[in-house]
Design a protein around this motif. Structure first.
Motif, PDB file in Angstrom:
ATOM      1  N   ASP A  33      24.616  19.757   3.767  1.00 22.00           N
ATOM      2  CA  ASP A  33      24.966  18.441   3.489  1.00 22.00           C
ATOM      3  C   ASP A  33      23.913  17.559   3.224  1.00 22.00           C
ATOM      4  N   VAL A  34      22.716  17.513   4.143  1.00 24.97           N
ATOM      5  CA  VAL A  34      21.576  16.531   3.554  1.00 24.97           C
ATOM      6  C   VAL A  34      21.029  16.878   2.144  1.00 24.97           C
ATOM      7  N   LYS A  35      20.923  18.135   1.868  1.00 22.62           N
ATOM      8  CA  LYS A  35      20.379  18.667   0.438  1.00 22.62           C
ATOM      9  C   LYS A  35      21.294  17.984  -0.491  1.00 22.62           C
ATOM     10  N   ARG A  36      22.622  17.996  -0.433  1.00 20.65           N
ATOM     11  CA  ARG A  36      23.766  17.288  -1.275  1.00 20.65           C
ATOM     12  C   ARG A  36      23.645  16.122  -1.433  1.00 20.65           C
ATOM     13  N   ILE A  37      23.399  15.328  -0.285  1.00 20.28           N
ATOM     14  CA  ILE A  37      23.269  13.665  -0.342  1.00 20.28           C
ATOM     15  C   ILE A  37      21.881  13.573  -1.268  1.00 20.28           C
ATOM     16  N   LEU A  38      20.762  14.230  -0.851  1.00 22.44           N
ATOM     17  CA  LEU A  38      19.602  14.081  -1.565  1.00 22.44           C
ATOM     18  C   LEU A  38      19.609  14.184  -3.003  1.00 22.44           C
ATOM     19  N   ALA A  39      20.313  15.396  -3.648  1.00 23.34           N
ATOM     20  CA  ALA A  39      20.544  15.753  -4.765  1.00 23.34           C
ATOM     21  C   ALA A  39      21.646  14.752  -5.651  1.00 23.34           C
ATOM     22  N   ARG A  88      19.856   9.324  14.526  1.00 28.61           N
ATOM     23  CA  ARG A  88      19.177  10.651  14.290  1.00 28.61           C
ATOM     24  C   ARG A  88      18.277  10.697  13.263  1.00 28.61           C
ATOM     25  N   ILE A  89      17.176  11.352  13.287  1.00 28.67           N
ATOM     26  CA  ILE A  89      16.175  11.412  12.295  1.00 28.67           C
ATOM     27  C   ILE A  89      16.177  12.748  11.663  1.00 28.67           C
ATOM     28  N   VAL A  90      16.227  12.760  10.483  1.00 29.90           N
ATOM     29  CA  VAL A  90      16.228  14.057   9.441  1.00 29.90           C
ATOM     30  C   VAL A  90      15.211  14.104   8.729  1.00 29.90           C
ATOM     31  N   PRO A  91      14.033  14.827   9.009  1.00 28.98           N
ATOM     32  CA  PRO A  91      12.742  14.706   8.398  1.00 28.98           C
ATOM     33  C   PRO A  91      12.590  15.604   7.277  1.00 28.98           C
ATOM     34  N   VAL A  92      13.011  15.016   6.170  1.00 28.16           N
ATOM     35  CA  VAL A  92      12.714  16.136   5.016  1.00 28.16           C
ATOM     36  C   VAL A  92      11.361  15.883   4.413  1.00 28.16           C
ATOM     37  N   CYS A  93      10.792  14.527   4.402  1.00 33.99           N
ATOM     38  CA  CYS A  93       9.570  14.318   4.161  1.00 33.99           C
ATOM     39  C   CYS A  93       8.374  15.149   4.875  1.00 33.99           C
ATOM     40  N   ALA A 122       0.695  -1.208   0.103  1.00 33.63           N
ATOM     41  CA  ALA A 122      -0.047   0.168  -0.035  1.00 33.63           C
ATOM     42  C   ALA A 122       0.867   1.235  -0.048  1.00 33.63           C
ATOM     43  N   GLY A 123       2.025   0.994   0.491  1.00 31.12           N
ATOM     44  CA  GLY A 123       2.991   2.283   0.483  1.00 31.12           C
ATOM     45  C   GLY A 123       4.330   1.933   1.001  1.00 31.12           C
ATOM     46  N   PHE A 124       4.953   3.173   1.452  1.00 33.10           N
ATOM     47  CA  PHE A 124       6.436   3.358   1.706  1.00 33.10           C
ATOM     48  C   PHE A 124       6.816   4.313   2.544  1.00 33.10           C
ATOM     49  N   THR A 125       7.959   4.421   3.137  1.00 36.94           N
ATOM     50  CA  THR A 125       8.530   5.774   3.633  1.00 36.94           C
ATOM     51  C   THR A 125      10.169   5.289   3.334  1.00 36.94           C
ATOM     52  N   GLU A 126      10.652   6.125   2.579  1.00 36.78           N
ATOM     53  CA  GLU A 126      11.871   5.902   2.059  1.00 36.78           C
ATOM     54  C   GLU A 126      12.924   6.540   2.971  1.00 36.78           C
ATOM     55  N   PHE A 127      14.208   5.997   2.972  1.00 36.97           N
ATOM     56  CA  PHE A 127      15.296   6.428   3.965  1.00 36.97           C
ATOM     57  C   PHE A 127      16.709   6.411   3.481  1.00 36.97           C
ATOM     58  N   ILE A 128      17.530   7.264   3.814  1.00 37.63           N
ATOM     59  CA  ILE A 128      18.838   7.156   3.495  1.00 37.63           C
ATOM     60  C   ILE A 128      19.732   7.237   4.782  1.00 37.63           C
ATOM     61  N   ASP A 129      20.490   6.137   4.982  1.00 41.29           N
ATOM     62  CA  ASP A 129      21.365   6.301   6.206  1.00 41.29           C
ATOM     63  C   ASP A 129      22.827   7.092   5.833  1.00 41.29           C
ATOM     64  N   HIS A 130      23.013   7.938   6.631  1.00 44.99           N
ATOM     65  CA  HIS A 130      24.223   8.829   6.355  1.00 44.99           C
ATOM     66  C   HIS A 130      24.908   9.147   7.781  1.00 44.99           C
ATOM     67  N   ASP A 131      26.241   8.789   7.905  1.00 45.97           N
ATOM     68  CA  ASP A 131      26.724   8.969   9.248  1.00 45.97           C
ATOM     69  C   ASP A 131      25.802   8.406  10.348  1.00 45.97           C
ATOM     70  N   ASN A 132      25.415   9.036  11.314  1.00 51.73           N
ATOM     71  CA  ASN A 132      24.847   8.649  12.562  1.00 51.73           C
ATOM     72  C   ASN A 132      23.194   9.056  12.195  1.00 51.73           C
ATOM     73  N   GLN A 133      22.776   9.476  11.241  1.00 50.04           N
ATOM     74  CA  GLN A 133      21.640   9.934  10.659  1.00 50.04           C
ATOM     75  C   GLN A 133      20.696   9.063   9.712  1.00 50.04           C
ATOM     76  N   ARG A 134      19.524   8.949   9.840  1.00 54.18           N
ATOM     77  CA  ARG A 134      18.694   8.329   9.035  1.00 54.18           C
ATOM     78  C   ARG A 134      17.769   9.521   8.347  1.00 54.18           C
ATOM     79  N   ILE A 135      17.950   9.829   7.009  1.00 50.94           N
ATOM     80  CA  ILE A 135      17.162  10.759   6.346  1.00 50.94           C
ATOM     81  C   ILE A 135      16.011  10.071   5.604  1.00 50.94           C
ATOM     82  N   PHE A 136      14.925  10.895   6.062  1.00 50.72           N
ATOM     83  CA  PHE A 136      13.692  10.563   5.292  1.00 50.72           C
ATOM     84  C   PHE A 136      13.046  11.470   4.197  1.00 50.72           C
ATOM     85  N   PRO A 137      13.374  11.173   3.115  1.00 50.10           N
ATOM     86  CA  PRO A 137      12.964  12.323   2.057  1.00 50.10           C
ATOM     87  C   PRO A 137      11.716  12.091   1.462  1.00 50.10           C
TER      88      PRO A 137
END
Length: 113
Positions: free
Chosen positions: A105-111, A77-82, A31-46
């Motif tokens: 830095d997070v924006k560069r990773i996402l780009a 750590r949580i980085v809530p981009v979404c 039915a759906g999902f939430t994506e993530f990217i692990d970077h250093d000690n952070q989990r980025i949710f785009p």
């Protein structure tokens, strides 16, 4: 990881962790999902997405909550981009102490995805 709960209609849901996302299924149908990217000690949710046919059933809340719980347990750590993840955190202060801002830095990773 496997978690089972019910949505607002009482239908059983399953949340499973994958390599880059947490997926949610209802009665065995994805039915759906939430994506993530692990970077250093952070989990980025785009991005989080729930299929239109499953809208209004609380599935986004279920999958985001599970993703954040697992992230906490992992010591990340949580980085809530979404916006859905950010909105969930705004309503659930118990995750506030885990949040890091969206930095350049997070924006560069996402780009670079």
């Amino acid at each position: 990881m496997y978690t089972m709960t019910t949505d607002k209609t009482g239908a059983p849901t399953d949340v499973t962790a994958e390599a880059d996302r947490f997926s949610i299924s209802v009665d065995g149908q994805k039915a759906g999902f939430t994506e993530f990217i692990d970077h250093d000690n952070q989990r980025i949710f785009p991005h989080t997405e729930i299929d239109d046919e499953f809208g209004g059933r609380g599935l986004g809340t279920i999958v985001v909550r599970e993703a954040l719980e697992v992230t906490r347990e992992a010591g990340l750590r949580i980085v809530p981009v979404c916006p859905m993840v950010s909105g969930f955190i705004d309503k659930h202060a118990e995750f506030g102490d885990l949040v890091d801002p969206v930095t350049s830095d997070v924006k560069r990773i996402l780009a670079s995805r």
